[in-house]
Design an enzyme around this catalytic site. Structure first.
Site, short mmCIF file in Angstrom:
data_model
loop_
_atom_site.label_atom_id
_atom_site.label_comp_id
_atom_site.label_asym_id
_atom_site.label_seq_id
_atom_site.Cartn_x
_atom_site.Cartn_y
_atom_site.Cartn_z
CD GLU A 126 -2.75 1.14 2.53
OE1 GLU A 126 -3.81 1.77 2.49
OE2 GLU A 126 -2.39 0.48 3.54
CE LYS A 144 -7.71 1.32 3.22
NZ LYS A 144 -6.55 1.95 3.90
CB CYS A 154 -4.88 -1.47 4.27
SG CYS A 154 -4.06 -1.29 5.89
#
Length: 277
Positions: free
Chosen positions: A43, A112, A153
């Site tokens: 990331e 995301k 994440c």
């Protein structure tokens, strides 16, 4: 092919974007020379992680960082999962992962979905939503080996996302991520093993290398977990390439031995993708 090699590149990220791109390119090439068919970056591989950095380092797609990913994917004839970068689009910022095929073409990009907004008193407060907008799409890409699902994440904390990816036929889930020194030791490996064993899939995470001098210190320990829930490869905290063989036949055998997919009770419960209107 029932087996293919995955490499996760735990890059040491600096404030110098050009240096980050140069180093990432070289490590991808090194991983390919070591036999990797799919290579994944962490990331925010092109910039420091933090709300104060996202606007400064943001790019459009295509842009400088994704052009590098495209070139190295084509040069090495591999799949490159480009961790994530701050993406600018129509005045909004996203945390975005771009995936390129062996021909250098952009296959998918994942924005995301779940933004990292947490407040652990006395330990960490972080609010991605102060600068970022969230994505609204699931992201799956096809390879000759298997389907692969992508999250970033904090997306890993949401079991429903992994369940939907498994239902879509994914046998490997990739999560570029940057857990910190509070959440990392507590939940990093636990979440990966849970997502893997619940869905009988391989799960891999890719963290930046740890930088004790950074304002946000990543936990490191990029990991690959089997469908049995075993950690089959794990990095330390330093910059490294960690590889593991993904064995699709082994995955299928586990699903035959413990056939939870067939034993679910859709008459009682269901997790499904909502169709966009």
């Amino acid at each position: 092919m029932t087996k293919f090699r995955l490499a996760v590149v735990q890059l040491f990220v600096t404030s110098d974007k050009s240096q980050n791109l140069k180093r990432a390119s070289q490590l991808i090439k090194d991983a390919a020379q070591q036999g990797a068919h799919v290579v994944a970056l962490p990331e925010c591989f092109n910039s420091p992680y933090g709300t104060k950095y996202f606007a400064e380092y943001a790019e459009t797609i295509p842009g400088q960082s994704t052009q590098m990913l495209s070139q190295v994917a084509k040069e090495c004839s591999i799949y490159v999962v480009g961790g994530s970068i701050p993406e600018e689009d129509a005045g909004k910022l996203y945390n975005t992962c771009a995936v390129f095929g062996p021909d250098g073409n952009l296959l998918v990009k994942h924005r995301k979905i779940h933004l990292f907004d947490i407040d652990v008193p006395g330990k960490i407060r972080f609010q991605e939503s102060e600068t970022l907008s969230c994505g609204d799409s699931f992201t799956v890409f096809e390879t000759p080996y298997c389907k692969i699902g992508v999250g970033i994440c904090y997306d890993m904390r949401f079991a429903e996302l992994a369940q939907i990816y498994a239902r879509k036929g994914c046998k490997l889930l990739l999560y570029p991520g940057a857990f910190n020194m509070t959440t990392g030791p507590a939940h990093w490996e636990l979440l990966q093993r849970a997502r893997a064993v619940d869905n009988q899939v391989y799960v891999a995470t890719v963290s930046p290398a740890r930088d004790e001098k950074a304002s946000y210190i990543a936990w490191g320990h990029s990991t690959v977990v089997s469908p049995w829930g075993e950690v089959i490869a794990k990095a330390g905290t330093e910059e490294s390439i960690t590889s593991a063989d993904i064995d699709v036949q082994y995955l299928d055998e586990i699903r035959q031995q413990i056939p939870i997919t067939k034993q679910r009770r859709p008459d009682l419960y269901n997790v499904e993708e909502k169709k966009k209107s």
